[in-house]
Scaffold this motif. Structure first.
Motif, PDB file in Angstrom:
ATOM      1  N   VAL A 103      -0.258   1.567   7.306  1.00 20.34           N
ATOM      2  CA  VAL A 103       0.207   2.880   6.867  1.00 20.34           C
ATOM      3  C   VAL A 103      -0.839   3.539   5.973  1.00 20.34           C
ATOM      4  O   VAL A 103      -1.159   4.725   6.119  1.00 20.34           O
ATOM      5  N   THR A 104      -1.391   2.752   5.053  1.00 19.37           N
ATOM      6  CA  THR A 104      -2.418   3.282   4.157  1.00 19.37           C
ATOM      7  C   THR A 104      -3.648   3.725   4.930  1.00 19.37           C
ATOM      8  O   THR A 104      -4.193   4.814   4.701  1.00 19.37           O
ATOM      9  N   GLY A 105      -4.104   2.879   5.858  1.00 21.74           N
ATOM     10  CA  GLY A 105      -5.273   3.226   6.645  1.00 21.74           C
ATOM     11  C   GLY A 105      -5.061   4.488   7.458  1.00 21.74           C
ATOM     12  O   GLY A 105      -5.956   5.345   7.556  1.00 21.74           O
ATOM     13  N   THR A 106      -3.870   4.640   8.034  1.00 23.94           N
ATOM     14  CA  THR A 106      -3.556   5.832   8.820  1.00 23.94           C
ATOM     15  C   THR A 106      -3.543   7.073   7.946  1.00 23.94           C
ATOM     16  O   THR A 106      -4.101   8.122   8.307  1.00 23.94           O
ATOM     17  N   LEU A 149      -0.401   6.293  13.981  1.00 28.32           N
ATOM     18  CA  LEU A 149      -0.210   7.719  13.697  1.00 28.32           C
ATOM     19  C   LEU A 149       1.201   8.155  14.050  1.00 28.32           C
ATOM     20  O   LEU A 149       1.850   8.908  13.323  1.00 28.32           O
ATOM     21  N   GLY A 150       1.688   7.684  15.193  1.00 31.67           N
ATOM     22  CA  GLY A 150       3.034   8.062  15.612  1.00 31.67           C
ATOM     23  C   GLY A 150       4.123   7.431  14.775  1.00 31.67           C
ATOM     24  O   GLY A 150       5.231   7.972  14.674  1.00 31.67           O
ATOM     25  N   GLU A 151       3.817   6.272  14.169  1.00 34.65           N
ATOM     26  CA  GLU A 151       4.827   5.536  13.414  1.00 34.65           C
ATOM     27  C   GLU A 151       4.773   5.804  11.910  1.00 34.65           C
ATOM     28  O   GLU A 151       5.533   5.185  11.154  1.00 34.65           O
ATOM     29  N   MET A 152       3.926   6.727  11.471  1.00 36.33           N
ATOM     30  CA  MET A 152       3.853   7.010  10.041  1.00 36.33           C
ATOM     31  C   MET A 152       5.213   7.469   9.521  1.00 36.33           C
ATOM     32  O   MET A 152       5.856   8.330  10.128  1.00 36.33           O
ATOM     33  N   LEU A 207       3.736  14.793   1.493  1.00 37.93           N
ATOM     34  CA  LEU A 207       2.717  14.285   0.571  1.00 37.93           C
ATOM     35  C   LEU A 207       1.335  14.398   1.202  1.00 37.93           C
ATOM     36  O   LEU A 207       0.380  14.832   0.549  1.00 37.93           O
ATOM     37  N   LEU A 208       1.226  14.039   2.476  1.00 33.39           N
ATOM     38  CA  LEU A 208      -0.052  14.090   3.165  1.00 33.39           C
ATOM     39  C   LEU A 208      -0.584  15.521   3.238  1.00 33.39           C
ATOM     40  O   LEU A 208      -1.775  15.761   2.995  1.00 33.39           O
ATOM     41  N   PRO A 233      -1.980   6.008  -9.749  1.00 34.25           N
ATOM     42  CA  PRO A 233      -1.142   4.857  -9.388  1.00 34.25           C
ATOM     43  C   PRO A 233       0.171   5.277  -8.726  1.00 34.25           C
ATOM     44  O   PRO A 233       0.605   4.655  -7.752  1.00 34.25           O
ATOM     45  N   SER A 234       0.802   6.338  -9.234  1.00 32.78           N
ATOM     46  CA  SER A 234       2.054   6.818  -8.641  1.00 32.78           C
ATOM     47  C   SER A 234       1.806   7.359  -7.236  1.00 32.78           C
ATOM     48  O   SER A 234       2.637   7.202  -6.335  1.00 32.78           O
ATOM     49  N   HIS A 235       0.675   8.004  -7.045  1.00 38.53           N
ATOM     50  CA  HIS A 235       0.319   8.516  -5.724  1.00 38.53           C
ATOM     51  C   HIS A 235       0.201   7.369  -4.732  1.00 38.53           C
ATOM     52  O   HIS A 235       0.733   7.437  -3.605  1.00 38.53           O
ATOM     53  N   LYS A 236      -0.471   6.294  -5.102  1.00 36.87           N
ATOM     54  CA  LYS A 236      -0.613   5.146  -4.215  1.00 36.87           C
ATOM     55  C   LYS A 236       0.738   4.502  -3.930  1.00 36.87           C
ATOM     56  O   LYS A 236       1.012   4.091  -2.794  1.00 36.87           O
ATOM     57  N   ALA A 237       1.579   4.423  -4.959  1.00 43.13           N
ATOM     58  CA  ALA A 237       2.919   3.872  -4.748  1.00 43.13           C
ATOM     59  C   ALA A 237       3.726   4.734  -3.787  1.00 43.13           C
ATOM     60  O   ALA A 237       4.491   4.228  -2.957  1.00 43.13           O
ATOM     61  N   LEU A 238       3.561   6.040  -3.877  1.00 46.86           N
ATOM     62  CA  LEU A 238       4.293   6.958  -3.010  1.00 46.86           C
ATOM     63  C   LEU A 238       3.802   6.860  -1.567  1.00 46.86           C
ATOM     64  O   LEU A 238       4.563   7.093  -0.624  1.00 46.86           O
ATOM     65  N   ILE A 239       2.524   6.505  -1.377  1.00 45.99           N
ATOM     66  CA  ILE A 239       1.991   6.322  -0.024  1.00 45.99           C
ATOM     67  C   ILE A 239       2.547   5.054   0.613  1.00 45.99           C
ATOM     68  O   ILE A 239       3.068   5.063   1.731  1.00 45.99           O
TER      69      ILE A 239
END
Length: 447
Positions: free
Chosen positions: A390-393, A241-244, A251-252, A372-378
């Motif tokens: 990162v994805t899981g967080t 969480l701290g390293e996101m 975006l989040l 797909p663009s949303h996932k790429a941006l994550i």
């Protein structure tokens, strides 16, 4: 003058590229993909119709909203325990366990109407309570490998083509989302009583669950698999969480607002079609000189509407991902957010006709253009090797905040009006879309 695209690039952007990639997979990944397809098909055959099933079993609109919130809780909290279980018993046995539990969930939904009201310590347990219990089981298989899937795509794809990479995987997975509701619609049309015909659907879902569980247990070779080997408990979660990456925070925020809005009303879409509008389809189709009468109940028609929605999604995801390579990820993601935001007011104010419903759900399919663009941006800003964490967080934060959305929507639906519930949802979604447009950042590879 040339178009600037090679034959290979054009081929990779086509709608069948995902399937060509699929059949080139190694055996263990192929087995996992087929199991994912089986469970996705079973879940999509059933999940979107469960609010109608709940109401048919005596549940109120507020209870339907609570059902959606329980689903949100499961989505938020299952992935991390899933990783811990995988660490303890190994990937192959974890997959088998998750598949078995999901299949039992489908089975509990199947037998729920036959259980009937039960009296326990002076309290009456209504049949719809078992639908809640089944949900806790049926979503088990979905808890496995979300972060790992993101990480694998990131590691295997050039940064400037992440959206195209996710489009390939999403196209295959979403095919089950297309086939499931349509198959359900066919089965629902076999009997006029929904509580009877929907049990046909649940019976088929149980079969898919059994086939997927047995196939993955017998065919999957996990000897080289390392998924789930790095789970480090709550301390790891806090550190993640701290390293996101800071780029993800706008975006989040925007995504969470948009998803909260969608969560408020998502479980009620079927009730709008089947109960608020009561729209079915009665027509005559002429083919090769022969005429066929088509008479679909509102519930069966809803299945075909979901098919229209997903067909549009499959048609637009790959072209939208290709467009993102030219205009950037942010505009494409914002388009998807905008469709999410306005769909509730479009649906609740649409004419109560079959043609209007087809158009409205086709419009809803456009929200997947930005997926797909949303996932790429994550995952794009994540360091190599950290995409899964990162994805899981990201999803843990988003899904946790979204948990109460369906209960709020259910309260507005039951105690105020459906129109107010859908209008408030749209307002929240528009705020989220606007926030992302103002403050969202582009991934450098697409800038």
């Amino acid at each position: 003058m040339t178009s600037g695209r090679t034959a290979t690039e054009a081929d990779e952007s086509g709608p069948f590229h995902a399937f060509r990639q699929f059949f080139a997979l190694e055996r263990d990944v192929l087995v996992l993909s087929l199991a994912m397809f089986a469970f996705s098909l079973g879940f999509q055959m059933t999940n979107r119709f469960l609010p109608e099933y709940l109401v048919a079993l005596g549940a109120s609109g507020f209870v339907v909203g609570l059902f959606g919130t329980v689903g949100n809780v499961v989505s938020a909290v299952y992935p991390y325990p899933g990783g811990a279980i995988s660490d303890r018993i190994g990937s192959r046995h974890a997959l088998t366990l998750f598949g078995l539990v999901s299949t039992l969930g489908f089975g509990l939904w199947l037998v729920a109407p036959g259980i009937g009201p039960l009296s326990v310590a002076g309290l009456t347990v209504e049949p719809w309570v078992w639908i809640f219990a089944g949900l806790l089981l049926a979503q088990a298989w979905k808890s496995f490998g979300l972060g790992a899937t993101f990480a694998v795509v990131k590691q295997a794809t050039d940064p400037s083509r992440l959206a195209a990479g996710f489009a390939s995987t999403e196209t295959f997975r979403r095919t089950a989302f297309l086939l499931g509701p349509v198959l359900a619609a066919v089965l629902i049309g076999l009997h006029p009583a929904f509580t009877v015909s929907f049990r046909y659907v649940l019976g088929v879902a149980v079969v898919f669950g059994v086939v997927g569980t047995v196939a993955q247990h017998l065919l999957y070779d996990a000897s080289e698999d390392t998924i789930g080997g790095s789970f480090a408990g709550l301390a790891r979660i806090r550190r993640d969480l701290g390293e996101m990456p800071s780029e993800l925070r706008p975006l989040l925020v925007g995504d969470t607002l948009v998803r909260f809005a969608n969560g408020m009303v998502y479980v009620f879409f079927v009730l709008v079609v089947t109960r608020t509008y009561g729209v079915g389809l009665e027509t005559t189709v002429s083919l090769a000189g022969l005429s066929y009468a088509v008479d679909l109940s509102p519930a069966a028609f809803f299945g075909y509407l979901l098919g229209v929605e997903m067909l549009v999604a499959l048609l637009v995801m790959a072209p939208a991902a290709k467009a993102a390579e030219r205009v950037g990820l942010k505009p494409v993601v914002a388009l998807g957010f905008a469709v999410y935001a306005v769909f509730p007011v479009v649906l609740i104010n649409a004419p109560a006709t079959s043609v209007a419903m087809v158009v409205v759900f086709a419009f809803s399919g456009l929200r997947f253009a930005g997926l797909p663009s949303h996932k790429a941006l994550i995952v794009g800003p994540a360091q190599q090797g950290a995409g899964g964490r990162v994805t899981g967080t990201y999803y843990l934060l988003r899904n946790t905040v979204v948990i109460p959305s369906a209960a709020l929507g259910g309260a507005l639906w039951e105690f105020v009006s459906p129109e107010v519930a859908f209008s408030v949802a749209a307002a929240v979604g528009i705020v989220g879309t606007g926030y992302f447009l103002l403050f969202g950042e582009e991934f450098e590879a697409y800038a």
